[in-house]
Design a protein around this motif. Structure first.
Motif, PDB file in Angstrom:
ATOM      1  N   PHE A 509       0.991  15.900  -6.029  1.00 42.50           N
ATOM      2  CA  PHE A 509       1.580  15.075  -6.833  1.00 42.50           C
ATOM      3  C   PHE A 509       2.253  13.809  -6.294  1.00 42.50           C
ATOM      4  O   PHE A 509       2.015  12.426  -7.031  1.00 42.50           O
ATOM      5  CB  PHE A 509       3.001  15.581  -7.452  1.00 42.50           C
ATOM      6  CG  PHE A 509       4.231  15.592  -6.513  1.00 42.50           C
ATOM      7  CD1 PHE A 509       5.059  14.550  -6.683  1.00 42.50           C
ATOM      8  CD2 PHE A 509       4.263  16.757  -5.966  1.00 42.50           C
ATOM      9  CE1 PHE A 509       6.154  14.510  -5.898  1.00 42.50           C
ATOM     10  CE2 PHE A 509       5.706  16.489  -5.050  1.00 42.50           C
ATOM     11  CZ  PHE A 509       6.497  15.827  -4.976  1.00 42.50           C
ATOM     12  N   LEU A 510       2.349  13.611  -5.096  1.00 44.67           N
ATOM     13  CA  LEU A 510       2.484  12.211  -4.421  1.00 44.67           C
ATOM     14  C   LEU A 510       1.254  11.482  -4.366  1.00 44.67           C
ATOM     15  O   LEU A 510       1.279  10.086  -4.867  1.00 44.67           O
ATOM     16  CB  LEU A 510       2.866  12.525  -2.667  1.00 44.67           C
ATOM     17  CG  LEU A 510       4.290  13.073  -2.635  1.00 44.67           C
ATOM     18  CD1 LEU A 510       4.378  12.990  -1.036  1.00 44.67           C
ATOM     19  CD2 LEU A 510       5.472  12.318  -3.306  1.00 44.67           C
ATOM     20  N   THR A 511      -0.060  11.782  -4.302  1.00 46.18           N
ATOM     21  CA  THR A 511      -1.151  11.340  -4.265  1.00 46.18           C
ATOM     22  C   THR A 511      -1.580  10.986  -5.672  1.00 46.18           C
ATOM     23  O   THR A 511      -1.896   9.845  -5.904  1.00 46.18           O
ATOM     24  CB  THR A 511      -2.095  11.881  -3.428  1.00 46.18           C
ATOM     25  OG1 THR A 511      -1.882  11.880  -2.036  1.00 46.18           O
ATOM     26  CG2 THR A 511      -3.586  10.908  -3.495  1.00 46.18           C
ATOM     27  N   ARG A 512      -1.567  12.082  -6.464  1.00 50.65           N
ATOM     28  CA  ARG A 512      -1.919  11.996  -7.853  1.00 50.65           C
ATOM     29  C   ARG A 512      -1.295  10.895  -8.649  1.00 50.65           C
ATOM     30  O   ARG A 512      -1.788  10.298  -9.608  1.00 50.65           O
ATOM     31  CB  ARG A 512      -1.843  13.245  -8.686  1.00 50.65           C
ATOM     32  CG  ARG A 512      -2.888  14.151  -8.095  1.00 50.65           C
ATOM     33  CD  ARG A 512      -3.003  15.529  -8.828  1.00 50.65           C
ATOM     34  NE  ARG A 512      -3.960  16.472  -8.242  1.00 50.65           N
ATOM     35  CZ  ARG A 512      -4.666  17.343  -8.940  1.00 50.65           C
ATOM     36  NH1 ARG A 512      -4.856  17.190  -9.957  1.00 50.65           N
ATOM     37  NH2 ARG A 512      -5.621  18.122  -8.136  1.00 50.65           N
ATOM     38  N   PHE A 513       0.149  10.972  -8.619  1.00 51.60           N
ATOM     39  CA  PHE A 513       0.893  10.188  -9.386  1.00 51.60           C
ATOM     40  C   PHE A 513       1.470   8.795  -8.655  1.00 51.60           C
ATOM     41  O   PHE A 513       2.197   7.996  -9.292  1.00 51.60           O
ATOM     42  CB  PHE A 513       2.145  11.002 -10.083  1.00 51.60           C
ATOM     43  CG  PHE A 513       1.853  12.199 -10.665  1.00 51.60           C
ATOM     44  CD1 PHE A 513       0.697  12.055 -11.540  1.00 51.60           C
ATOM     45  CD2 PHE A 513       2.490  13.464 -10.626  1.00 51.60           C
ATOM     46  CE1 PHE A 513       0.429  13.166 -12.349  1.00 51.60           C
ATOM     47  CE2 PHE A 513       2.190  14.366 -11.198  1.00 51.60           C
ATOM     48  CZ  PHE A 513       1.194  14.366 -12.294  1.00 51.60           C
ATOM     49  N   GLY A 514       0.876   8.866  -7.295  1.00 51.43           N
ATOM     50  CA  GLY A 514       1.570   7.488  -6.455  1.00 51.43           C
ATOM     51  C   GLY A 514       0.833   6.426  -6.603  1.00 51.43           C
ATOM     52  O   GLY A 514       1.290   5.282  -6.264  1.00 51.43           O
ATOM     53  N   HIS A 515      -0.203   6.526  -7.369  1.00 53.95           N
ATOM     54  CA  HIS A 515      -1.211   4.929  -7.801  1.00 53.95           C
ATOM     55  C   HIS A 515      -1.266   4.467  -6.531  1.00 53.95           C
ATOM     56  O   HIS A 515      -1.364   2.932  -6.422  1.00 53.95           O
ATOM     57  CB  HIS A 515      -0.464   4.503  -8.856  1.00 53.95           C
ATOM     58  CG  HIS A 515       0.010   5.356 -10.044  1.00 53.95           C
ATOM     59  ND1 HIS A 515      -0.867   5.553 -11.163  1.00 53.95           N
ATOM     60  CD2 HIS A 515       1.138   5.630 -10.496  1.00 53.95           C
ATOM     61  CE1 HIS A 515      -0.389   6.302 -11.678  1.00 53.95           C
ATOM     62  NE2 HIS A 515       0.866   6.551 -11.409  1.00 53.95           N
ATOM     63  N   GLY A 516      -1.609   4.867  -5.381  1.00 55.31           N
ATOM     64  CA  GLY A 516      -2.099   4.186  -4.311  1.00 55.31           C
ATOM     65  C   GLY A 516      -0.977   3.595  -3.466  1.00 55.31           C
ATOM     66  O   GLY A 516      -1.043   3.571  -2.092  1.00 55.31           O
ATOM     67  N   GLU A 517       0.317   3.950  -3.865  1.00 53.82           N
ATOM     68  CA  GLU A 517       1.757   3.628  -3.266  1.00 53.82           C
ATOM     69  C   GLU A 517       2.772   4.384  -3.714  1.00 53.82           C
ATOM     70  O   GLU A 517       3.452   4.072  -4.523  1.00 53.82           O
ATOM     71  CB  GLU A 517       2.036   2.026  -3.499  1.00 53.82           C
ATOM     72  CG  GLU A 517       0.930   1.000  -3.097  1.00 53.82           C
ATOM     73  CD  GLU A 517       1.465  -0.386  -3.335  1.00 53.82           C
ATOM     74  OE1 GLU A 517       2.252  -1.035  -2.396  1.00 53.82           O
ATOM     75  OE2 GLU A 517       1.256  -0.801  -4.305  1.00 53.82           O
ATOM     76  N   PRO A 518       2.607   5.503  -3.311  1.00 50.00           N
ATOM     77  CA  PRO A 518       3.666   6.732  -3.627  1.00 50.00           C
ATOM     78  C   PRO A 518       5.091   6.286  -3.432  1.00 50.00           C
ATOM     79  O   PRO A 518       6.019   6.756  -4.073  1.00 50.00           O
ATOM     80  CB  PRO A 518       3.298   8.074  -2.698  1.00 50.00           C
ATOM     81  CG  PRO A 518       1.804   7.756  -2.309  1.00 50.00           C
ATOM     82  CD  PRO A 518       1.652   6.264  -1.964  1.00 50.00           C
ATOM     83  N   ALA A 519       5.220   5.401  -2.532  1.00 49.03           N
ATOM     84  CA  ALA A 519       6.657   5.053  -2.138  1.00 49.03           C
ATOM     85  C   ALA A 519       7.382   4.393  -3.245  1.00 49.03           C
ATOM     86  O   ALA A 519       8.437   4.239  -3.441  1.00 49.03           O
ATOM     87  CB  ALA A 519       6.780   4.260  -0.964  1.00 49.03           C
ATOM     88  N   LYS A 520       6.425   3.499  -4.193  1.00 51.74           N
ATOM     89  CA  LYS A 520       6.929   3.231  -5.452  1.00 51.74           C
ATOM     90  C   LYS A 520       7.231   3.981  -6.442  1.00 51.74           C
ATOM     91  O   LYS A 520       7.881   3.325  -7.581  1.00 51.74           O
ATOM     92  CB  LYS A 520       5.816   1.599  -5.666  1.00 51.74           C
ATOM     93  CG  LYS A 520       5.694   0.650  -4.856  1.00 51.74           C
ATOM     94  CD  LYS A 520       4.579  -0.214  -5.569  1.00 51.74           C
ATOM     95  CE  LYS A 520       4.763  -1.453  -4.569  1.00 51.74           C
ATOM     96  NZ  LYS A 520       3.905  -2.588  -5.321  1.00 51.74           N
ATOM     97  N   VAL A 521       6.608   5.291  -6.356  1.00 49.60           N
ATOM     98  CA  VAL A 521       7.170   6.172  -7.339  1.00 49.60           C
ATOM     99  C   VAL A 521       7.971   7.112  -7.113  1.00 49.60           C
ATOM    100  O   VAL A 521       8.879   7.553  -7.748  1.00 49.60           O
ATOM    101  CB  VAL A 521       5.554   6.606  -8.132  1.00 49.60           C
ATOM    102  CG1 VAL A 521       5.997   7.658  -9.242  1.00 49.60           C
ATOM    103  CG2 VAL A 521       4.532   5.654  -8.367  1.00 49.60           C
ATOM    104  N   PHE A 522       8.090   7.471  -5.964  1.00 50.48           N
ATOM    105  CA  PHE A 522       8.797   8.456  -5.354  1.00 50.48           C
ATOM    106  C   PHE A 522       9.729   7.877  -4.107  1.00 50.48           C
ATOM    107  O   PHE A 522       9.210   7.377  -3.267  1.00 50.48           O
ATOM    108  CB  PHE A 522       7.979   9.800  -4.958  1.00 50.48           C
ATOM    109  CG  PHE A 522       7.228  10.325  -6.063  1.00 50.48           C
ATOM    110  CD1 PHE A 522       7.472  10.964  -6.987  1.00 50.48           C
ATOM    111  CD2 PHE A 522       5.772  10.070  -6.022  1.00 50.48           C
ATOM    112  CE1 PHE A 522       6.901  11.464  -7.964  1.00 50.48           C
ATOM    113  CE2 PHE A 522       5.078  10.343  -7.024  1.00 50.48           C
ATOM    114  CZ  PHE A 522       5.520  11.452  -8.109  1.00 50.48           C
ATOM    115  N   ASP A 523      10.980   8.545  -4.020  1.00 51.25           N
ATOM    116  CA  ASP A 523      11.859   8.468  -3.020  1.00 51.25           C
ATOM    117  C   ASP A 523      12.140   9.625  -2.404  1.00 51.25           C
ATOM    118  O   ASP A 523      12.855  10.492  -3.144  1.00 51.25           O
ATOM    119  CB  ASP A 523      12.967   7.460  -3.352  1.00 51.25           C
ATOM    120  CG  ASP A 523      13.589   7.040  -1.986  1.00 51.25           C
ATOM    121  OD1 ASP A 523      13.034   7.200  -0.955  1.00 51.25           O
ATOM    122  OD2 ASP A 523      14.886   6.720  -2.087  1.00 51.25           O
ATOM    123  N   ILE A 524      11.756  10.094  -1.300  1.00 52.60           N
ATOM    124  CA  ILE A 524      11.928  11.408  -0.702  1.00 52.60           C
ATOM    125  C   ILE A 524      13.235  11.179   0.450  1.00 52.60           C
ATOM    126  O   ILE A 524      13.020  10.398   1.220  1.00 52.60           O
ATOM    127  CB  ILE A 524      10.780  12.016   0.171  1.00 52.60           C
ATOM    128  CG1 ILE A 524       9.259  11.993  -0.888  1.00 52.60           C
ATOM    129  CG2 ILE A 524      10.723  13.222   0.700  1.00 52.60           C
ATOM    130  CD1 ILE A 524       8.220  12.144  -0.168  1.00 52.60           C
TER     131      ILE A 524
END
Length: 638
Positions: A509-524
């Protein structure tokens, strides 16, 4: 004499009304980088009076934007409430004191009182730093929503046309402007132009209870003047709300129908004055004295009415929030709070996530339906609460001559029972596309659909204590909290490493939904249950520690003053751990034991998956082995 020409402009979101709801929305969207405009018909912001109470949950939300410190610095804190009832010897007597906020999990276990103008200034200054200001005085004169389904379903189309009139145009400014917007929010108050224009009704009723409000600096021998007070007297009820500095707000119950205009049914302020209100208050305070040698800061009259709009949106393009969609008594301190939390849910930084994700192409338009689903239920619950509370507060006190009146015990019980709701802490969103309680039985205290509970953890790298809510800012990102369990245990660390390896795969999901920049969508963030003297933050896999500050421990600080007990407080097994997904607005979307990740059947709605919605009907999509379509759902087996 200037020549006015029609002007046209484009904007992503147009906000009509610069009260608390509109300002929170504008501030949040601006912080998220959305092209937003906000207009108001008033030539200047509120300078005094109006709403003044900020509840514990609202303080948490403001803290997520970095705005709570100023509120706490400028405002007054209410920690205790006092109750007064008729005395057998005449007048009133105190019958008890209690904590003001009955919400055990509140991070800020108190209310803050500060006049609305000062609260608006907090938002205005924040917006100004982002290059957004309120355009005044400007009023909308017409609004037109496209009827083309293709246009309405395209989030990038400007489906709403609004004609604005600048009431005080400059020589270089057109008097009339046509704005083409993708979305419009009506935060324009109880008499909302937006609501009326679209024929949205307000359903509910009006009571016979008439109240006056006065803000002043009194002189009095009343011993609880700096506490919130509920006063039931034979002369009527009063409420005392201490404010910033030496100021006090008095709510004064009136019984004379002369204050109502019979032709309109509305309160007629021409028949009353603040001096008349204070004369009523003096009788209710007896045998204590109260006078107002200082100027009256603000005053008003109102009739209690409880109404909810029949709908909160039109085709998911035009929305209403705050008083535009729910009205009620102000004595429980809900109006401004409900208004700000409406737009926090929809389009403020955390809520900005709903509109922002759609504008970024990360979510389907149907995500916006959760706004009305979640907030309208809350509004109806608010009205039900207010009916009970205002009836008890406005009712006659129980005496020997009136055994059917409201007793102290009855009022106190209701006050404490409603505490979790009135504080905002107990708000619970029902299952939806962004609330999945499927595994709720695994958790005891961290409730899916409620806000993330506050707790102090320490940072693994330097043992510095941190409140977890401060690590979940309103920045439009989903927070992926990996409670890694007992990581010094070799078998558990292997499970955590395997989890990280799966999350790092291209199909995760980090790659699929990250739109090339997962850190902009998810904070782990990773939280270990191990102790600080044996753990290195580098022990955890790289993916779970994107920065040295992102690894926490459930342990006490170096002086054993704070921290520890977080796993227990959340109901998480300290050995096996859990995965928790927190929405951008701070509410828990999903909770799952790490140990069940490989045996659970996880569900994602196919339409959301197809439109790349960041929504977790699954625990860890990166662990998927196969999938099966059934109807409109996609089943994944781990």
């Amino acid at each position: 004499m200037p020549i006015f020409l029609n002007k046209e402009s484009d904007v992503d979101v147009l906000i009509i009304g610069a009260g608390p709801a509109g300002l929170m929305c504008a501030n949040s969207l601006a912080r998220a980088g959305v092209n937003v405009r906000i207009i108001d018909e008033r030539p200047a912001k509120v300078m005094a009076g109006q709403a003044d109470g900020v509840q514990p949950r609202t303080i948490e939300v403001l803290q997520s934007y970095g705005l709570a410190d100023r509120l706490l610095r400028e405002g007054n804190q209410m920690h205790m409430v006092a109750f007064y009832n008729p005395s057998p010897s005449g007048g009133i007597e105190r019958t008890g004191r209690a904590i003001d906020v009955t919400a055990p999990t509140a991070r800020y276990p108190f209310e803050v009182t500060l006049h609305q103008g000062a609260i608006e200034s907090i938002f205005l200054d924040s917006m100004r730093s982002l290059g957004v200001t309120v355009q005044r005085p400007v009023v909308p004169t017409s609004i037109e929503l496209s009827q083309d389904e293709a246009v309405l379903n395209d989030p990038n189309s400007r489906a709403v046309k609004v004609v604005l009139k600048h009431l005080d145009p400059t020589d270089r400014q057109s008097e009339t402007e046509v704005v083409h917007a993708k979305f419009v929010l009506g935060g324009d108050g109880a008499h909302s132009w937006v609501r009326k224009t679209f024929g949205i009704t307000m359903d509910g009723e009006q009571t016979d209870y008439i109240w006056g409000v006065v803000d002043t600096v009194p002189e009095t021998d009343f011993p609880d003047i700096r506490n919130r007070c509920a006063i039931h007297s034979n002369n009527g009820s009063c409420m005392v709300i201490p404010r910033e500095g030496d100021k006090v707000r008095l709510y004064i119950q009136l019984s004379d129908k002369q204050f109502v205009d019979p032709s309109t049914g509305r309160v007629d302020k021409d028949n009353v004055s603040p001096e008349k209100l204070l004369e009523v208050a003096k009788k209710s305070f007896a045998p204590y004295s109260i006078s107002t040698p200082n100027p009256i800061d603000w005053w008003t009259l109102y009739i209690i009415g409880q109404r909810v709009a029949s709908k909160f949106s039109v085709r998911d393009r035009v929305f209403i929030a705050g008083d535009a969609c729910h009205t009620h008594s102000p004595k429980a301190g809900q109006g401004m709070n409900a208004s700000m939390l409406d737009t926090h849910n929809l389009a403020t930084l955390p809520p900005a996530w709903k509109i922002t994700y759609i504008l970024r192409g990360w979510a389907d338009m149907s995500l916006l339906k959760t706004y009305e689903f979640e907030r309208r239920k809350y509004a109806q619950d608010l009205i039900n609460f207010d009916k009970k509370f205002s009836t008890l507060f406005s009712g006659k006190p129980r005496t020997e001559d009136n055994q059917n009146g409201v007793s102290h015990e009855e009022f106190l019980n209701a006050f404490q029972t409603f505490g979790a709701f009135s504080s905002g802490i107990g708000v619970h969103y029902l299952p939806s596309a962004v609330v999945n309680p499927q595994h709720q039985s695994c958790a005891t205290n961290l409730i899916v659909g409620q806000r993330m509970l506050p707790h102090i953890f320490i940072r693994a790298a330097d043992a510095r204590p941190y409140e977890i809510q401060d690590l979940l800012p309103a920045d439009t990102r989903f927070k992926v909290l990996v409670f890694a369990g007992d990581t010094p245990d070799k078998a558990q660390l292997e499970r955590v490493n395997a989890l990280a390896a799966e999350m790092g795969k291209p199909e995760s999901f980090l790659t699929r939904f990250g739109h090339g920049e997962p850190a902009k969508v998810f904070d782990i963030l990773a939280i270990s249950s191990a102790k600080k003297d044996i753990v290195n933050y580098t022990d955890l896999p790289q993916l779970l520690r994107p920065h040295w500050s992102k690894v926490l421990l459930d342990d006490v600080d170096m002086f054993a003053r704070t921290g520890g007990g977080g796993y227990e407080a959340y109901g998480i097994d300290p050995h096996k751990g859990a995965l928790v997904i927190v929405r951008p607005d701070g509410y828990v979307a999903l909770w799952l034991h790490l140990s069940s990740c490989r045996t659970s059947t996880i569900i994602l709605r196919r339409s959301w998956w197809r439109h790349r919605v960041v929504q977790f009907y699954c625990s860890v999509p990166g662990l998927l082995d196969d999938c099966v379509y059934t109807g409109n759902r996609m089943y994944y087996r781990l």
